[in-house]
Structure formats: C-alpha cells, structure tokens
Design a protein around this motif. Structure first.
Motif, PDB file in Angstrom:
ATOM      1  N   PHE A 169      34.626  -3.028  11.226  1.00 34.43           N
ATOM      2  CA  PHE A 169      35.612  -3.859  10.546  1.00 34.43           C
ATOM      3  C   PHE A 169      36.505  -4.613  11.533  1.00 34.43           C
ATOM      4  CE2 PHE A 169      34.671  -0.931   6.962  1.00 34.43           C
ATOM      5  CZ  PHE A 169      34.231  -1.900   6.080  1.00 34.43           C
ATOM      6  N   SER A 193      29.257   4.238   2.802  1.00 34.01           N
ATOM      7  CA  SER A 193      30.329   4.024   1.832  1.00 34.01           C
ATOM      8  C   SER A 193      31.439   5.029   2.078  1.00 34.01           C
ATOM      9  CB  SER A 193      29.821   4.212   0.402  1.00 34.01           C
ATOM     10  OG  SER A 193      28.867   3.241   0.088  1.00 34.01           O
ATOM     11  N   TYR A 203      41.514   1.663   0.164  1.00 32.76           N
ATOM     12  CA  TYR A 203      40.450   0.841  -0.404  1.00 32.76           C
ATOM     13  C   TYR A 203      39.119   1.575  -0.262  1.00 32.76           C
ATOM     14  CZ  TYR A 203      43.773  -3.043  -0.001  1.00 32.76           C
ATOM     15  OH  TYR A 203      44.861  -3.859  -0.111  1.00 32.76           O
ATOM     16  N   SER A 204      38.115   1.098  -0.985  1.00 40.71           N
ATOM     17  CA  SER A 204      36.741   1.553  -0.817  1.00 40.71           C
ATOM     18  C   SER A 204      36.011   0.531   0.047  1.00 40.71           C
ATOM     19  CB  SER A 204      36.031   1.650  -2.165  1.00 40.71           C
ATOM     20  OG  SER A 204      36.681   2.559  -3.002  1.00 40.71           O
ATOM     21  N   TYR A 205      34.922   0.943   0.664  1.00 38.28           N
ATOM     22  CA  TYR A 205      34.137   0.018   1.476  1.00 38.28           C
ATOM     23  C   TYR A 205      32.665   0.366   1.391  1.00 38.28           C
ATOM     24  CZ  TYR A 205      33.581   3.678   4.946  1.00 38.28           C
ATOM     25  OH  TYR A 205      33.241   4.856   5.567  1.00 38.28           O
ATOM     26  N   ASP A 206      31.831  -0.611   1.706  1.00 40.88           N
ATOM     27  CA  ASP A 206      30.397  -0.457   1.909  1.00 40.88           C
ATOM     28  C   ASP A 206      30.033  -1.248   3.158  1.00 40.88           C
ATOM     29  OD1 ASP A 206      29.779   1.020  -0.429  1.00 40.88           O
ATOM     30  OD2 ASP A 206      29.563  -0.815  -1.606  1.00 40.88           O
ATOM     31  N   GLY A 214      29.264  -6.242   5.045  1.00 36.10           N
ATOM     32  CA  GLY A 214      30.242  -5.231   4.686  1.00 36.10           C
ATOM     33  C   GLY A 214      31.248  -5.770   3.684  1.00 36.10           C
ATOM     34  N   TYR A 215      31.798  -4.870   2.890  1.00 37.17           N
ATOM     35  CA  TYR A 215      32.724  -5.257   1.827  1.00 37.17           C
ATOM     36  C   TYR A 215      33.845  -4.232   1.724  1.00 37.17           C
ATOM     37  CZ  TYR A 215      28.505  -7.793   0.682  1.00 37.17           C
ATOM     38  OH  TYR A 215      27.394  -8.578   0.762  1.00 37.17           O
ATOM     39  N   ILE A 216      35.040  -4.714   1.430  1.00 36.92           N
ATOM     40  CA  ILE A 216      36.172  -3.851   1.116  1.00 36.92           C
ATOM     41  C   ILE A 216      36.574  -4.163  -0.312  1.00 36.92           C
ATOM     42  CG2 ILE A 216      38.577  -3.304   1.644  1.00 36.92           C
ATOM     43  CD1 ILE A 216      37.959  -3.875   4.563  1.00 36.92           C
ATOM     44  N   TYR A 217      36.731  -3.109  -1.113  1.00 38.16           N
ATOM     45  CA  TYR A 217      37.014  -3.236  -2.544  1.00 38.16           C
ATOM     46  C   TYR A 217      38.387  -2.653  -2.882  1.00 38.16           C
ATOM     47  CZ  TYR A 217      31.863  -3.178  -2.450  1.00 38.16           C
ATOM     48  OH  TYR A 217      30.549  -3.401  -2.157  1.00 38.16           O
TER      49      TYR A 217
END
Length: 129
Positions: A58, A81, A91-94, A101-104
């Motif tokens: 990240f 994850s 936050y959550s991430y994948d 990659g993503y942050i939710y």
C-alpha cells in the motif's frame, strides 16, 4: 525567549508528524484466500505475502482512479484479505495476485484503488505480479 522558541519548534514538530501519518497503513489482519472453483487457482501456490509486505504494497503501489483500475487491473483467483488502519480508521482490504489492490469502507464501497504493475513495484514482492 528561549522557552518560546523551544515551544514553537516542538509545536511545529508535532504538527508535521501528524501530517506525515496520513495514509500510513497499519495491517491488523491478513489471510490468503483462494477461489478453488476457478480452474486457474494453481497459480496461487506461489503467492506469499507477509504482514510487512502487505503494508509495503500500500505504500508503494500506485493509487489510481476507478477508470484506470478497471482498464488495467488483472484479477486472479487468489488474494490476501484483512483489516487495516488508515488515517486512524479501520478498513477492509484485498490484494489480488496480478497486482491490484482495494481498500473498502465498512459498507463495502471501494475508497482507494491500487495497481502494482511496473518493475520497481513488482520486484519488491514474492510472485505478486
């Protein structure tokens, strides 16, 4: 006079540290997830990320817009994850094999998109890209 200068320098130091904290990532949890229904899941055997590498991802992957992410991302049948802290919030991430990659947020909406595709990013991780 010296006391005022010391207080002013200390105040500037504290403020600068708080600005440097923004977008720092503290990884709380991580788990490798494999979609074994996908016939190409064997590519996931070599994807190995540590907690330190996830935080490094990240910090080093390129943050991109939704449009660029949709056009350039490669989603594979495996990911890491978990939960992280960013800007004092959880936050959550994948992070998918392939470098996306993503942050939710807590409602499941993507708040940040990342891509790790160039050699300077990909060379830092074990079989991510």
């Amino acid at each position: 006079m010296t006391k005022n200068v010391v207080c002013a320098v200390a105040a500037l130091f504290i403020v600068s540290c708080s600005f440097n904290y923004e977008d720092n990532f503290k990884i709380l949890t991580f788990k490798k997830v494999i979609d074994e229904e996908n016939t190409q899941y064997n590519v996931c055997d070599n994807l190995l990320l540590t907690k330190t590498e996830i935080a490094l991802y990240f910090d080093n992957a390129e943050q991109v817009s939704n449009e660029k992410e949709h056009g350039e991302s490669l989603i594979m049948p495996c990911k890491y994850s978990g939960k992280l802290i960013m800007d004092h919030k959880t936050y959550s991430y994948d992070i998918f094999a392939g470098g996306s990659g993503y942050i939710y947020n807590n409602k499941g909406w993507v708040v940040k998109n990342f891509i790790c595709k160039d050699t300077s990013c990909c060379n830092q991780f074990s079989n991510l890209c």
